[in-house]
Design a protein around this motif. Sequence first.
Motif, PDB file in Angstrom:
ATOM      1  N   GLY A   1      42.478 -19.627  -5.388  1.00  0.00           N
ATOM      2  CA  GLY A   1      43.293 -19.395  -6.677  1.00  0.00           C
ATOM      3  C   GLY A   1      44.721 -19.935  -6.437  1.00  0.00           C
ATOM      4  O   GLY A   1      44.977 -21.063  -6.031  1.00  0.00           O
ATOM      5  N   GLU A   2      45.750 -19.209  -6.606  1.00  0.00           N
ATOM      6  CA  GLU A   2      46.968 -19.323  -6.208  1.00  0.00           C
ATOM      7  C   GLU A   2      47.314 -18.646  -4.973  1.00  0.00           C
ATOM      8  O   GLU A   2      48.757 -18.799  -4.507  1.00  0.00           O
ATOM      9  CB  GLU A   2      48.082 -18.961  -7.453  1.00  0.00           C
TER      10      GLU A   2
ATOM     11  N   PRO B   1      54.717 -18.066  -9.410  1.00  0.00           N
ATOM     12  CA  PRO B   1      55.840 -18.572  -9.505  1.00  0.00           C
ATOM     13  C   PRO B   1      56.933 -17.495 -10.124  1.00  0.00           C
ATOM     14  O   PRO B   1      56.506 -16.786 -10.863  1.00  0.00           O
ATOM     15  CB  PRO B   1      55.835 -19.573 -10.697  1.00  0.00           C
ATOM     16  N   VAL B   2      58.282 -17.649  -9.682  1.00  0.00           N
ATOM     17  CA  VAL B   2      59.353 -16.910 -10.143  1.00  0.00           C
ATOM     18  C   VAL B   2      60.621 -17.623 -10.132  1.00  0.00           C
ATOM     19  O   VAL B   2      60.903 -18.439  -9.459  1.00  0.00           O
ATOM     20  CB  VAL B   2      59.549 -15.638  -9.224  1.00  0.00           C
ATOM     21  N   ASP B   3      61.357 -17.558 -11.296  1.00  0.00           N
ATOM     22  CA  ASP B   3      62.446 -18.375 -11.379  1.00  0.00           C
ATOM     23  C   ASP B   3      63.560 -17.490 -10.479  1.00  0.00           C
ATOM     24  O   ASP B   3      63.409 -16.444 -10.077  1.00  0.00           O
ATOM     25  CB  ASP B   3      63.023 -18.108 -12.976  1.00  0.00           C
TER      26      ASP B   3
ATOM     27  N   PRO C   1      61.737 -23.253  -9.748  1.00  0.00           N
ATOM     28  CA  PRO C   1      61.053 -22.124  -9.339  1.00  0.00           C
ATOM     29  C   PRO C   1      60.538 -22.069  -7.994  1.00  0.00           C
ATOM     30  O   PRO C   1      60.260 -22.785  -7.622  1.00  0.00           O
ATOM     31  CB  PRO C   1      59.982 -22.055 -10.516  1.00  0.00           C
ATOM     32  N   MET C   2      60.522 -20.599  -7.486  1.00  0.00           N
ATOM     33  CA  MET C   2      59.990 -20.553  -6.295  1.00  0.00           C
ATOM     34  C   MET C   2      58.776 -19.522  -6.242  1.00  0.00           C
ATOM     35  O   MET C   2      58.424 -19.435  -7.332  1.00  0.00           O
ATOM     36  CB  MET C   2      60.907 -19.932  -5.383  1.00  0.00           C
ATOM     37  N   THR C   3      58.205 -18.855  -5.335  1.00  0.00           N
ATOM     38  CA  THR C   3      57.213 -18.041  -5.419  1.00  0.00           C
ATOM     39  C   THR C   3      57.371 -16.710  -4.905  1.00  0.00           C
ATOM     40  O   THR C   3      57.809 -16.659  -3.997  1.00  0.00           O
ATOM     41  CB  THR C   3      55.885 -18.793  -4.774  1.00  0.00           C
ATOM     42  N   ALA C   4      56.560 -15.817  -5.362  1.00  0.00           N
ATOM     43  CA  ALA C   4      56.294 -14.272  -4.885  1.00  0.00           C
ATOM     44  C   ALA C   4      54.858 -14.227  -4.335  1.00  0.00           C
ATOM     45  O   ALA C   4      54.024 -14.268  -5.329  1.00  0.00           O
ATOM     46  CB  ALA C   4      56.974 -13.409  -6.030  1.00  0.00           C
ATOM     47  N   GLY C   5      54.657 -13.820  -3.213  1.00  0.00           N
ATOM     48  CA  GLY C   5      53.168 -13.896  -2.801  1.00  0.00           C
ATOM     49  C   GLY C   5      52.708 -12.515  -2.553  1.00  0.00           C
ATOM     50  O   GLY C   5      53.684 -11.384  -2.598  1.00  0.00           O
TER      51      GLY C   5
ATOM     52  N   PRO D   1      59.481  -9.145 -18.844  1.00  0.00           N
ATOM     53  CA  PRO D   1      58.747 -10.489 -18.966  1.00  0.00           C
ATOM     54  C   PRO D   1      59.771 -11.617 -18.728  1.00  0.00           C
ATOM     55  O   PRO D   1      60.788 -11.842 -19.302  1.00  0.00           O
ATOM     56  CB  PRO D   1      58.010 -10.516 -20.260  1.00  0.00           C
ATOM     57  N   GLY D   2      59.337 -12.434 -17.630  1.00  0.00           N
ATOM     58  CA  GLY D   2      60.343 -13.740 -17.265  1.00  0.00           C
ATOM     59  C   GLY D   2      61.354 -13.226 -16.389  1.00  0.00           C
ATOM     60  O   GLY D   2      62.271 -14.211 -16.216  1.00  0.00           O
TER      61      GLY D   2
END
Length: 379
Positions: A101-102, A107-109, A163-167, A257-258
């Motif tokens: 999947g991902e 993604p996170v701003d 945006p970057m990512t949170a894993g 949210p967001g």
Amino acid sequence: MSERTTGTGEAPHYDLAVVGAGAVGALAAYYAVRRDPGRRVAVITHAGRGTGATRYSAGFDTPTGHNPAQRALAARSTALFDELAAGPGSGLASGLASGLGEAGRAPVDVRWLVARQNTAALDATMADGGRTRPVTGEQRALLDRTFPGLAHDDDQVLLASAPMTAGQPQWLTDRLLDEVLGRPDNTLLEGFRVTEVRRTGGHVELIAADGSRITAAKAVLAPGPWVLDGPVAAAARERGARVKKVVAFHIMTPPPPGAPALVLEDADAFLLPHRPGGHWIFSITSPDWDRGPDEPLVIDARDRELARALLARHVPGFLPRLLGGRVFSDCFTPGHVPVVDTVGGDDVVMAIGGSGSGYRLAPAMAEDALNLLDGRART
């Protein structure tokens, strides 16, 4: 899945032994079987899967670096994460049955609070060549709603980036190890604390604290914060490795949210929405060096004072919600550049020095380790 511990009789033999069942070790084992499905792999851990820095990592993947080597590793790791997510037909992940999947990432701003004079230096850290830009009125309004009392000094600016990512490092590690251990000839050796690695009879012999042993044709050692209490301790110290306490507080209020992440760049700290836990993670830079993972580790008064001072200065509305958090150790290396190198011969490679960023650099570290063992050039 084959999971067992070795006895003290005749030593089992494997094509590859991977010491460490955190993110780097799991990826090294995974890449090894992707390259050669017939390679027999033993993953070795003195505790359980994903202990140490992987278990407590915030999983914040910012493809940035403060020197060219770190930026190159970060950019390559991001591309490798994308391959893991893509699944079939994509590079090293082509043998995965259904993809990831991902790969546990979302993604996170990201918004940055930085001294105006350091804006160009911040842009230079972006591994993808991107640039920050001033926040818009709409973005600033969301920041004010998200971070109660948000404030900064006159010489500081708020910036936006791509945006970057949170894993989810633990989730990803488990999925990768399940894939490795789903093959009948591979195994996980738990409770096997490697104290010595030596060469005998043309093989690498790994000996545990209780006298148990296995042999392998080759080995990858990715011990994480236990690096200075094991078979590569001397080599690690020669390369400047040290261990350090890492602290990430919890801000016990649900992110809206967001909600973006807020990086306090000049303080080397960040606020990250942790949606699985329903709270915020507030990572600070602890001043405590030479604190190993087997020592009692707690969030102490000095850590709390530092966290409270930063919140009082920038997000005072979060102060009443500062409750508990995560504390662990990690291995740091000069320039925060991981060390991936052979140890005493070309059949043993150590991959160390996450420097608090082990998860986001793990794919490139694991790939480099396998390239060295397989006689390939570093990417």
